[in-house]
Write a protein that holds these residues in place. Sequence first.
Motif, PDB file in Angstrom:
ATOM      1  N   GLN A 122     -40.014 -61.253 -23.181  1.00 40.22           N
ATOM      2  CA  GLN A 122     -40.138 -62.652 -23.440  1.00 40.22           C
ATOM      3  C   GLN A 122     -39.071 -63.246 -23.405  1.00 40.22           C
ATOM      4  OE1 GLN A 122     -42.140 -62.801 -27.343  1.00 40.22           O
ATOM      5  NE2 GLN A 122     -44.314 -62.917 -26.086  1.00 40.22           N
ATOM      6  N   LEU A 134     -43.022 -70.292 -24.748  1.00 37.03           N
ATOM      7  CA  LEU A 134     -42.487 -68.932 -24.550  1.00 37.03           C
ATOM      8  C   LEU A 134     -43.451 -68.284 -23.387  1.00 37.03           C
ATOM      9  CD1 LEU A 134     -41.538 -66.555 -26.250  1.00 37.03           C
ATOM     10  CD2 LEU A 134     -43.795 -66.586 -27.619  1.00 37.03           C
ATOM     11  N   TRP A 135     -42.696 -67.568 -22.771  1.00 33.29           N
ATOM     12  CA  TRP A 135     -43.130 -67.011 -21.440  1.00 33.29           C
ATOM     13  C   TRP A 135     -43.223 -65.404 -21.548  1.00 33.29           C
ATOM     14  CZ3 TRP A 135     -44.044 -70.948 -17.731  1.00 33.29           C
ATOM     15  CH2 TRP A 135     -43.537 -71.981 -17.964  1.00 33.29           C
ATOM     16  N   ASP A 136     -44.165 -64.662 -20.956  1.00 36.38           N
ATOM     17  CA  ASP A 136     -44.320 -63.597 -20.784  1.00 36.38           C
ATOM     18  C   ASP A 136     -43.335 -63.279 -19.330  1.00 36.38           C
ATOM     19  OD1 ASP A 136     -45.537 -60.691 -21.103  1.00 36.38           O
ATOM     20  OD2 ASP A 136     -46.195 -61.285 -18.842  1.00 36.38           O
TER      21      ASP A 136
END
Length: 304
Positions: A122, A134-136
Amino acid sequence: SVSPSLPNLSPSLSELHTLEGHRNVVYAIAFNNPYGDKIATGSFDKTCRLWSVETGKCFHTFRGHTAEIVCLAFNPQSTLVATGSMDTTAKLWDIQTGEEVSTLTGHSAEIISLSFNTVGDQLVTGSFDHTVSLWDVPSGRRVHTLIGHRGEISSVQFNWDCSLIITGSMDKSCRVWEAASGKCMATLAGHEDEVLDVCFDYTGQLIATASADGTARVYSAVSYQCISRLESHEGEISKICFNAQGSRVLTASADKTARLWDVQSGVCLQVLEGHTDEIFSSAFNYEGDTIITGSKDNTCRIWR
């Protein structure tokens, strides 16, 4: 438990290498800790460069951003570099091949800060659009948008176990968020001006904040109480970080100095003087016996 003390950092500077090649201000810099064999630099020339610490030679120049790069970070595995830009995007780059892996789009203003979690799956980005995303990392998809700050975001970071995210803002506050839910857990107030940088120590027990009011603070990440106030800089403090042991804090200021502080007492242990203009960035190496500072005077200094 007694934290190991930091060896006295000799202000007699020994310069190892000068990294030359960027055609404009180098604004962001990072070691690939804990390995420490590579440095990434992000510049207003819209490129990021990857360098060998050992030889000072440039491995890759990452091109693709359409505006200044203002923040960057290595993932913990040291396989990717993330860059954040005034073009409102973040990009992930492959360290081995020098290729772009993905572009993270969604913010409506420049990305000023970014941070990987410890696992590296993340990434969190903070933007002048007042929000945090918030990124995968594997898919490049957005997981959460953290909304609540009433001003531009200045700084974002995960804690060690990836459960919390800390954010600093121009609204003079710092917020603590739960990573899984995106919920705000606490707002740390007290600074009289913009909060310019925030960080956790390695254990996630402590939080440090740096402000345009010229002071820094250390808070408990458990009780959210202020433990110590770091006061003696004569200008705004733009960067703050803990050593790996969590016993020392390093601050970088517009007053052209970096300062080393004792966490518990708030006493200033050393003033690093020599830069001829404001210091943008400063960092400890993993062992905590070497400090790197980057200044508007276009130089980086290594202190050990």
